[in-house]
Scaffold this motif. Structure first.
Motif, PDB file in Angstrom:
ATOM      1  N   PRO A 144      87.867 -65.534  56.774  1.00 59.46           N
ATOM      2  CA  PRO A 144      86.692 -65.861  57.595  1.00 59.46           C
ATOM      3  C   PRO A 144      85.735 -66.813  56.875  1.00 59.46           C
ATOM      4  O   PRO A 144      84.733 -66.391  56.283  1.00 59.46           O
ATOM      5  N   PHE A 145      86.057 -68.074  56.926  1.00 62.38           N
ATOM      6  CA  PHE A 145      85.274 -69.125  56.275  1.00 62.38           C
ATOM      7  C   PHE A 145      84.649 -69.989  57.361  1.00 62.38           C
ATOM      8  O   PHE A 145      85.355 -70.564  58.192  1.00 62.38           O
ATOM      9  N   MET A 146      83.328 -70.099  57.350  1.00 65.61           N
ATOM     10  CA  MET A 146      82.620 -70.831  58.401  1.00 65.61           C
ATOM     11  C   MET A 146      82.464 -72.304  58.029  1.00 65.61           C
ATOM     12  O   MET A 146      81.378 -72.886  58.120  1.00 65.61           O
ATOM     13  N   GLY A 147      83.554 -72.894  57.597  1.00 64.09           N
ATOM     14  CA  GLY A 147      83.567 -74.309  57.257  1.00 64.09           C
ATOM     15  C   GLY A 147      84.227 -75.093  58.365  1.00 64.09           C
ATOM     16  O   GLY A 147      84.196 -74.666  59.524  1.00 64.09           O
ATOM     17  N   PRO A 148      84.807 -76.214  58.041  1.00 65.31           N
ATOM     18  CA  PRO A 148      84.921 -76.783  56.689  1.00 65.31           C
ATOM     19  C   PRO A 148      83.680 -77.561  56.279  1.00 65.31           C
ATOM     20  O   PRO A 148      82.792 -77.813  57.079  1.00 65.31           O
ATOM     21  N   ILE A 149      83.669 -77.949  55.000  1.00 65.87           N
ATOM     22  CA  ILE A 149      82.639 -78.841  54.486  1.00 65.87           C
ATOM     23  C   ILE A 149      83.320 -80.069  53.894  1.00 65.87           C
ATOM     24  O   ILE A 149      84.495 -80.027  53.508  1.00 65.87           O
ATOM     25  N   GLY A 150      82.567 -81.144  53.821  1.00 63.58           N
ATOM     26  CA  GLY A 150      83.014 -82.343  53.112  1.00 63.58           C
ATOM     27  C   GLY A 150      82.152 -82.537  51.882  1.00 63.58           C
ATOM     28  O   GLY A 150      81.115 -81.886  51.711  1.00 63.58           O
ATOM     29  N   ALA A 151      82.573 -83.412  50.993  1.00 61.44           N
ATOM     30  CA  ALA A 151      81.805 -83.712  49.783  1.00 61.44           C
ATOM     31  C   ALA A 151      81.901 -85.202  49.497  1.00 61.44           C
ATOM     32  O   ALA A 151      82.942 -85.822  49.743  1.00 61.44           O
ATOM     33  N   ALA A 152      80.826 -85.775  48.989  1.00 63.16           N
ATOM     34  CA  ALA A 152      80.805 -87.209  48.719  1.00 63.16           C
ATOM     35  C   ALA A 152      79.956 -87.490  47.492  1.00 63.16           C
ATOM     36  O   ALA A 152      78.925 -86.854  47.274  1.00 63.16           O
ATOM     37  N   ARG A 153      80.392 -88.459  46.701  1.00 68.77           N
ATOM     38  CA  ARG A 153      79.591 -88.983  45.593  1.00 68.77           C
ATOM     39  C   ARG A 153      79.022 -90.324  46.016  1.00 68.77           C
ATOM     40  O   ARG A 153      79.734 -91.146  46.592  1.00 68.77           O
ATOM     41  N   VAL A 154      77.753 -90.544  45.706  1.00 73.60           N
ATOM     42  CA  VAL A 154      77.062 -91.767  46.115  1.00 73.60           C
ATOM     43  C   VAL A 154      76.414 -92.414  44.895  1.00 73.60           C
ATOM     44  O   VAL A 154      75.766 -91.733  44.082  1.00 73.60           O
ATOM     45  N   GLY A 155      76.587 -93.718  44.768  1.00 74.23           N
ATOM     46  CA  GLY A 155      75.891 -94.507  43.756  1.00 74.23           C
ATOM     47  C   GLY A 155      74.866 -95.409  44.413  1.00 74.23           C
ATOM     48  O   GLY A 155      74.851 -95.579  45.640  1.00 74.23           O
ATOM     49  N   TYR A 156      74.018 -96.017  43.595  1.00 72.11           N
ATOM     50  CA  TYR A 156      72.969 -96.906  44.122  1.00 72.11           C
ATOM     51  C   TYR A 156      72.877 -98.093  43.179  1.00 72.11           C
ATOM     52  O   TYR A 156      72.391 -97.981  42.059  1.00 72.11           O
ATOM     53  N   VAL A 157      73.399 -99.248  43.634  1.00 75.49           N
ATOM     54  CA  VAL A 157      73.466-100.442  42.795  1.00 75.49           C
ATOM     55  C   VAL A 157      72.841-101.603  43.551  1.00 75.49           C
ATOM     56  O   VAL A 157      73.247-101.915  44.679  1.00 75.49           O
ATOM     57  N   LEU A 175      71.887 -94.301  40.296  1.00 75.66           N
ATOM     58  CA  LEU A 175      72.024 -92.979  40.904  1.00 75.66           C
ATOM     59  C   LEU A 175      73.455 -92.479  40.799  1.00 75.66           C
ATOM     60  O   LEU A 175      74.407 -93.244  40.952  1.00 75.66           O
ATOM     61  N   ASP A 176      73.577 -91.189  40.510  1.00 77.54           N
ATOM     62  CA  ASP A 176      74.860 -90.482  40.598  1.00 77.54           C
ATOM     63  C   ASP A 176      74.575 -89.197  41.361  1.00 77.54           C
ATOM     64  O   ASP A 176      74.037 -88.245  40.806  1.00 77.54           O
ATOM     65  N   LEU A 177      74.922 -89.179  42.650  1.00 73.86           N
ATOM     66  CA  LEU A 177      74.552 -88.075  43.538  1.00 73.86           C
ATOM     67  C   LEU A 177      75.776 -87.497  44.214  1.00 73.86           C
ATOM     68  O   LEU A 177      76.660 -88.233  44.658  1.00 73.86           O
ATOM     69  N   ILE A 178      75.839 -86.170  44.261  1.00 75.17           N
ATOM     70  CA  ILE A 178      76.927 -85.461  44.939  1.00 75.17           C
ATOM     71  C   ILE A 178      76.319 -84.606  46.039  1.00 75.17           C
ATOM     72  O   ILE A 178      75.350 -83.882  45.802  1.00 75.17           O
ATOM     73  N   VAL A 179      76.896 -84.691  47.235  1.00 76.04           N
ATOM     74  CA  VAL A 179      76.434 -83.916  48.380  1.00 76.04           C
ATOM     75  C   VAL A 179      77.620 -83.191  48.983  1.00 76.04           C
ATOM     76  O   VAL A 179      78.703 -83.773  49.138  1.00 76.04           O
ATOM     77  N   ALA A 180      77.413 -81.917  49.313  1.00 80.44           N
ATOM     78  CA  ALA A 180      78.388 -81.162  50.107  1.00 80.44           C
ATOM     79  C   ALA A 180      77.698 -80.764  51.400  1.00 80.44           C
ATOM     80  O   ALA A 180      76.540 -80.327  51.387  1.00 80.44           O
ATOM     81  N   ALA A 181      78.401 -80.938  52.536  1.00 80.01           N
ATOM     82  CA  ALA A 181      77.757 -80.697  53.829  1.00 80.01           C
ATOM     83  C   ALA A 181      78.780 -80.340  54.885  1.00 80.01           C
ATOM     84  O   ALA A 181      79.952 -80.734  54.810  1.00 80.01           O
ATOM     85  N   THR A 182      78.318 -79.570  55.859  1.00 82.21           N
ATOM     86  CA  THR A 182      79.102 -79.358  57.075  1.00 82.21           C
ATOM     87  C   THR A 182      78.871 -80.556  57.981  1.00 82.21           C
ATOM     88  O   THR A 182      78.163 -81.510  57.617  1.00 82.21           O
ATOM     89  N   GLY A 183      79.446 -80.516  59.156  1.00 83.32           N
ATOM     90  CA  GLY A 183      79.208 -81.616  60.082  1.00 83.32           C
ATOM     91  C   GLY A 183      77.783 -81.673  60.577  1.00 83.32           C
ATOM     92  O   GLY A 183      77.312 -82.730  61.040  1.00 83.32           O
ATOM     93  N   ASP A 184      77.032 -80.554  60.456  1.00 86.03           N
ATOM     94  CA  ASP A 184      75.682 -80.480  61.017  1.00 86.03           C
ATOM     95  C   ASP A 184      74.570 -80.539  59.981  1.00 86.03           C
ATOM     96  O   ASP A 184      73.475 -81.007  60.297  1.00 86.03           O
ATOM     97  N   ALA A 185      74.811 -80.036  58.777  1.00 87.27           N
ATOM     98  CA  ALA A 185      73.700 -79.903  57.843  1.00 87.27           C
ATOM     99  C   ALA A 185      74.184 -79.987  56.398  1.00 87.27           C
ATOM    100  O   ALA A 185      75.360 -79.768  56.081  1.00 87.27           O
TER     101      ALA A 185
END
Length: 789
Positions: A144-157, A175-185
């Protein structure tokens, strides 16, 4: 043989592939994720039953990097992967934090998530790929996992956001930023930034969230092909009656306890209320007793959250934007290189900074090979800091994670190694904790480094923000307490300078937050950070100009790369001698950059002088300090410039005649010499007599030139002729053109006066031992006593 299911998408300029059914088929869910030539396998297994009396969710995440993935064999004595490295621990936490809130309340089955790096191409980092693979494996596993989630690394150049930046882009960008998110939040944020604005950081998070949506859709596509049947969850028991009973029994006690600002007293009152509840359910079944304990925690959360949303009243009486009282002290410890005691409310950290030389750098062995880190930050959280008895020893995953967060916050403002060639270690010992000890580490670490003389670009402060969210109503809390962290919905940490954000970390306990809430939290955090910086400035508002007397000094200079072998010597003989003799440490790299370090400046000066003497070229006409190293009959050899020897001829020791060299000089004597000549072979001729031996000033050479001596001026004609030599046989001396070597009748021709020399047998030849016999006309000047005719 294999029932393989696969999806592919273009993502961040490369092809991302998610595959299942070919590898690890006995796991509940297994996904092989490939990006470029980086491959990660993630396998998920879940226990079908719950241990009796268990009232927590035992989720364990393990991330492991196989050295074979990069074609390497592990270093050290044991040639296999062993305990988790710091990076593996941090990546395990990176996976755990966003997936943990997505399991339903009351699900206590044990789950293992194991991610292993099988191939690494050096460009596509495996940490993000492991998080994506974990999300996909959980989604298809049936748990019972209320996912899925995605993950992305973002740079700023150069003002542009970059999805999935290369290692070089991440290092050189802002910038070295990592975000994990569902489709909504958004579920989780981890970042390091170079003083970026709130709007830029929020834009990066939203950019990453959009990219995560594409991954979520890809995982759903894979699940439609390969997902196992979902587990059937046992229906939740109706606990409303028990909840009402507890509310009547201890509701007022809990409300009164949370109005007490002192943490120890508040904890005592809460424990009394919990004990009363335990007594009321003493005769109930173990399951009911466990449910009652959960209900007490829920009741506490409802009371605290309701008061905050209703009238903005917090546990300790502060408003939602108010910061607890701050007291900061620097130079707290006398013998450390830098120290600070930072106290905010009931949270306190002792931070120390230690400066070292290059050999103190941390060696890190990983997929990319050996790397060396010159900035370290270590965080310790002993049990006494929260008044408890507990494990004390090696750092926990939490300790490592909190230390890394503070490291990211401070790393952006450090000087370059060229500006400040020291190894820096910041140690944070938490002595009290009631919310946001990691941000206390940021503040205390910044002050301790400035106290040590580390030239930070600007001071850094940090603040932890909380969130209470009920439907559409929410409240953002500044500088949260420990209880507000436990009972709230978000832990949002922001660190930065007066110019911008250096680190942002967010963890959510609910199914994500919106852009509106993040924007409000960032703006409120900005005000809090500015206030904390002002309080820190009361203790120290600038970096000390002088290093601690106990810190090593480092001097850096560069030599020509072709001279490196002269400094090192055969088998390191020369550099070892320099270190042993002077007492200073000497480091030299392949580019010819030399760092000389010692806590004694005289040792540094001696080593630098020695090294420069080895590599610099002597200049004719320049005066040097030297030391007599050897006496010979015709003079003395003098060592100067640290590594060069030259000869002071007996005639150059003094203006007056020196009969015996040892009468004027002795071995080991300090002298001042002037370079007179350097011959093509590198032999150096020195003089002492033209230098004042007291002051080193050059003296006028008043001694007249000596006949046949070295100082005789330009040489005139060799004999009585002038111009070009004439023929050897036509007379007129050697100044004329030489004639034929022999005349027509066998004579050699006149050598000087034009007459025939005659046969060889007719020439006068001195007999052996005949002192009166004339010297032959071809004899050198030192035999004839006369150089010119």
């Amino acid at each position: 043989m294999f029932d393989t299911k696969k999806v592919e998408i273009e993502w961040g300029g490369a092809t991302l592939t998610l595959e299942t059914g070919r590898v690890a088929r006995q796991a509940d869910g297994a996904v092989l994720a490939t990006l470029g030539e980086t491959v990660v396998l993630c396998a998920v297994t879940a226990a079908r039953s719950v241990k009796e009396g268990q009232d927590f969710f035992p989720l364990t995440v393990h991330y492991q990097e196989k050295y074979s993935a990069a074609g390497r064999i592990p270093g050290g004595f044991f040639k296999r992967e062993r305990g988790a490295t710091e990076k593996e621990t941090l990546t395990s936490r990176l996976i755990d934090r966003p997936i943990r809130p997505l399991f339903p309340e009351g699900f206590y089955n044990e789950i293992n998530v194991i991610a292993q790096v099988l191939s690494y191409d050096g460009e596509n980092e495996p940490d993000i790929l492991a998080l994506i693979a974990a999300s996909a494996a959980l989604t298809i596993s049936g748990v019972p996992f209320m996912g899925p989630i995605g993950a992305a690394r973002v740079g700023y150049v150069d003002g542009d956001y970059i999805l999935n930046p290369t290692n070089e882009q991440a290092k050189t960008g802002d910038l070295d930023l990592i975000v994990a998110a569902t489709g909504d939040a958004v579920m989780m944020v981890e970042s390091e930034a170079k003083e970026l604005s709130e709007d830029t950081m929020l834009g990066a998070v939203m950019f990453a969230h959009k990219a995560c949506g594409k991954l979520v859709n890809a995982i759903i596509d894979l699940a439609e092909q390969a997902a196992k049947d979902p587990w059937e969850m046992a229906p939740q028991a109706d606990l409303s009656a028990a909840k009402d009973k507890l509310k009547k029994l201890i509701g007022k006690d809990i409300a009164a306890a949370y109005k007490v600002t002192d943490k120890s007293k508040r904890s005592g009152l809460l424990n009394e209320a919990r004990a009363k509840a335990k007594t009321a359910f003493a005769d109930s079944s173990p399951q009911d007793q466990m449910a009652a304990n959960k209900l007490v925690k829920k009741l506490e959360a409802e009371i605290v959250r309701g008061a905050i949303l209703k009238d903005g009243t917090r546990i300790d009486g502060r408003t939602t934007t108010q910061i607890r009282p701050i007291e900061a002290t620097v130079h707290f410890l006398p013998r450390t290189h830098g120290s600070a005691l930072f106290t905010r409310g009931e949270t306190q950290a002792i931070c120390t900074t230690t400066l070292g030389t290059r050999d103190a750098e941390q060696m890190i062995d990983g997929l990319t090979g050996l790397n060396y880190e010159h900035f370290m930050l270590h965080y310790n959280f002993p049990p006494y800091s929260v008044g408890e008895v507990g494990r004390f020893g090696a750092p926990s995953r939490r300790d490592i994670g909190h230390g890394k967060l503070a490291w990211r916050a401070l790393h952006a403002v450090l000087p370059s190694k060229e500006e400040f060639p020291y190894t820096i270690r910041v140690l944070s010992d938490i002595t009290e904790s009631n919310g946001s000890s990691s941000m206390a580490t940021v503040c205390g670490g910044s002050l301790s480094m400035m106290d040590a003389g580390v030239p930070l670009k600007r001071p850094v402060s940090g603040i932890a923000m909380g969130l209470i969210l009920e439907g559409k109503d929410y409240a953002v809390l500044s500088d949260i307490l420990g209880d507000e962290d436990h009972l709230g919905d978000m832990d949002f940490k922001v660190a930065g300078t007066s110019e911008g954000i250096t680190s942002l970390q967010m963890d959510i306990k609910i199914a994500g937050i919106t852009e509106e809430i993040m924007k409000a939290a960032l703006a409120q955090a900005n005000e809090g950070r500015a206030h904390i910086l002002g309080e820190m400035a009361k203790a120290l508002d600038h970096t000390r100009e002088e290093l601690s007397a106990h810190a090593p000094r480092i001097e850096t200079f560069t030599i020509d790369k072709s001279k490196i072998r002269e400094v090192i010597g055969t088998g390191g003989k020369v550099i070892r001698e320099i270190v042993a003799t002077t007492g200073a440490k000497v480091d030299i790299d392949d580019e010819g950059v030399i760092k000389v370090s010692s806590s004694d400046t005289s040792q540094i000066e001696a080593a630098i002088k020695w090294i420069k003497g080895l590599v610099e070229e002597a200049e004719v006409g320049k005066v040097y300090d030297g030391k007599v190293v050897n006496l010979v009959d015709f003079g003395a050899f003098v060592n100067f410039m640290g590594g060069k020897d030259g000869l002071v001829h007996v005639s150059e020791i003094k203006n007056e005649r020196v009969e015996k060299v040892s009468d004027a000089l002795s071995e080991g004597q300090e002298v001042k010499v002037k370079v007179l000549e350097i011959d093509p072979r590198g032999k150096v001729r020195l003089s002492m007599r033209v230098v004042d031996q007291e002051t080193g000033a050059e003296l006028e050479d008043t001694r007249p030139p000596r006949e046949g001596g070295n100082d005789r001026g330009p040489r005139g004609p060799r004999r009585d002729g002038g111009g070009d030599r004439g023929p050897r046989g036509d007379g007129g001396g050697r100044g004329g053109d030489r004639g034929p070597r022999r005349d027509g009748d066998g004579g050699r021709g006149p050598r000087r006066d034009g007459g025939d020399r005659g046969p060889r047998s007719d020439r006068a030849r001195p007999e052996s031992g005949n002192a009166d016999a004339p010297a032959p006309d071809f004899a050198p000047a030192f035999l004839t006593g006369d150089r010119d005719d």
